[in-house]
Design a protein around this motif. Structure first.
Motif, short mmCIF file in Angstrom:
data_model
loop_
_atom_site.label_atom_id
_atom_site.label_comp_id
_atom_site.label_asym_id
_atom_site.label_seq_id
_atom_site.Cartn_x
_atom_site.Cartn_y
_atom_site.Cartn_z
N SER A 182 -2.54 18.68 6.20
CA SER A 182 -2.18 17.59 5.29
C SER A 182 -3.35 17.13 4.37
O SER A 182 -4.33 17.26 4.95
N THR A 183 -2.88 16.68 2.99
CA THR A 183 -3.68 15.96 2.29
C THR A 183 -3.08 14.76 1.90
O THR A 183 -1.82 14.84 1.55
N ILE A 184 -3.92 13.77 1.83
CA ILE A 184 -3.38 12.23 1.73
C ILE A 184 -4.06 11.54 0.67
O ILE A 184 -5.34 11.55 0.73
N GLY B 128 0.82 -0.97 0.12
CA GLY B 128 -0.18 0.07 0.02
C GLY B 128 0.89 1.25 -0.13
O GLY B 128 2.10 1.08 0.60
N LYS B 129 0.50 2.50 -0.62
CA LYS B 129 1.16 3.48 -0.38
C LYS B 129 0.22 4.71 -0.12
O LYS B 129 -1.06 4.51 -0.22
N ALA B 130 0.93 5.85 0.50
CA ALA B 130 0.30 7.12 1.15
C ALA B 130 1.08 8.22 0.45
O ALA B 130 2.19 8.13 0.87
N TYR B 131 0.47 9.22 -0.31
CA TYR B 131 1.09 10.15 -0.81
C TYR B 131 0.49 11.20 0.00
O TYR B 131 -0.55 11.59 0.01
N ILE B 132 1.48 11.88 0.94
CA ILE B 132 1.25 12.92 1.54
C ILE B 132 1.89 14.13 1.78
O ILE B 132 3.00 14.30 1.52
N TYR B 133 0.80 15.22 1.48
CA TYR B 133 1.55 16.60 1.31
C TYR B 133 1.11 17.36 2.47
O TYR B 133 -0.28 17.53 3.20
N ILE B 134 2.04 18.15 3.03
CA ILE B 134 2.12 19.00 4.21
C ILE B 134 2.36 20.24 4.09
O ILE B 134 3.43 20.53 3.24
N ASP B 135 1.59 21.13 4.42
CA ASP B 135 1.85 22.61 4.11
C ASP B 135 2.52 23.31 5.19
O ASP B 135 2.66 22.88 6.30
N SER B 136 2.71 24.43 5.35
CA SER B 136 3.73 25.17 6.33
C SER B 136 2.85 25.43 7.53
O SER B 136 3.39 25.67 8.67
N ASN B 137 1.61 25.29 7.61
CA ASN B 137 0.52 25.16 8.70
C ASN B 137 0.47 23.90 9.34
O ASN B 137 -0.14 23.52 10.48
N GLY B 138 1.12 22.67 8.77
CA GLY B 138 1.06 21.50 9.29
C GLY B 138 -0.25 20.65 9.08
O GLY B 138 -0.50 19.47 9.17
#
Length: 210
Positions: free
Chosen positions: A110-112, A98-108
Motif C-alpha cells: 500500500s501507499t498512503i 483527517g483523511k487517508a487516501y490509501i492505494y493497495i496493489d494486487s500484492n497487498g
C-alpha cells in the motif's frame, strides 16, 4: 491479557476518514491509472487501535480530534457502533476530519497519503486537559500521526500514571531520545525500522539499536 482484564487501555492517536482504492499496480509518476474498486471507512491509527481493543471486549478510551463535517460524523457513528466511548474525543468546529487516501496493489502493498485535518489540533495542552482518562490505564497505545510534542506529553502522562507505553512510529523520520526513554514497546514495520535505523541491515541489528 492481564492488563486487558484488570484495567483499561488508553489509545492516543489519529481519527481519519479512509478512502481506499484497490488496483493491480501502483501508477507510475505522471501516469493516470484506473482503480478496480473504492471503499470508504473510518480509520486512523488511533481509531483502528481503539476498535481492535473494543472488539477484544476490553475497556478502552480514545483520545483524539475530529472535525465538523459529515465525514467526522461517519467516524463517530462507526466508533459508537463497536462500543468505543466518545469521552476523550473532541470536535474541532473549524476543521474537517483527517483523511487517508490509501492505494493497495494486487500484492497487498500500500501507499498512503494523509491529510491531517482536525488531528493537527490535538496538542500537548489538550493531553494535559484529558489526563484523568489515563488514571487507571494498564497500557497506553500511542500512534505517531501527531506532533512530537503531543506524543511526548501522552507518553509522559502514561508513565506518570504507571501505564506501559506502546508506540507505533508511522511517519516519524526520527524519534527523539526523550521519547525513546518513555516508550516500553516499539512496534515499527520493516520500512519504518529501516528508516529509523538505516545502519542496521538485519532485524536483529535494528532490534539491538532500538
Amino acid at each position: 491479557m492481564r492488563d486487558c482484564e484488570r484495567e483499561y487501555i488508553c489509545v492516543i492517536g489519529s481519527l481519519n476518514y479512509d478512502i481506499i482504492m484497490k488496483q493491480k499496480r501502483m501508477p507510475l509518476q505522471g501516469e493516470t491509472y484506473t482503480a478496480d474498486s473504492i471503499t470508504y471507512s473510518g480509520g486512523g491509527k488511533g481509531a483502528n487501535q481503539a476498535v481492535g481493543v473494543a472488539k477484544l471486549n476490553c475497556k478502552v478510551t480514545l483520545i483524539g480530534e475530529i472535525g465538523n463535517d459529515i465525514d467526522s460524523s461517519f467516524i463517530m457513528d462507526a466508533l459508537n457502533h463497536v462500543g468505543v466511548p466518545g469521552e476523550g474525543i473532541h470536535r474541532d468546529l473549524y476543521s474537517p476530519a483527517g483523511k487517508a487516501y490509501i492505494y493497495i496493489d494486487s500484492n497487498g502493498e500500500s501507499t498512503i497519503t494523509i491529510l491531517s485535518g482536525a488531528n493537527a489540533s490535538l496538542s500537548a495542552e489538550m493531553i494535559r486537559q484529558r489526563q484523568h482518562l489515563f488514571k487507571n490505564a494498564g497500557l497506553c497505545l500511542i500512534s505517531s500521526e501527531l506532533s512530537v510534542e503531543t506524543l511526548l506529553e501522552a507518553a509522559k502522562t502514561g508513565r506518570m500514571y504507571g501505564a506501559k507505553n506502546i508506540l507505533k512510529p508511522a511517519i516519524l523520520g526520527t524519534i527523539p531520545d526523550r521519547l525513546y526513554e518513555l516508550i516500553d514497546i516499539l512496534i515499527p514495520n520493516r520500512k519504518e525500522a529501516a528508516s529509523l535505523c538505516p545502519a542496521g541491515a538485519s532485524i536483529e541489528e535494528q532490534a539491538e539499536y532500538f
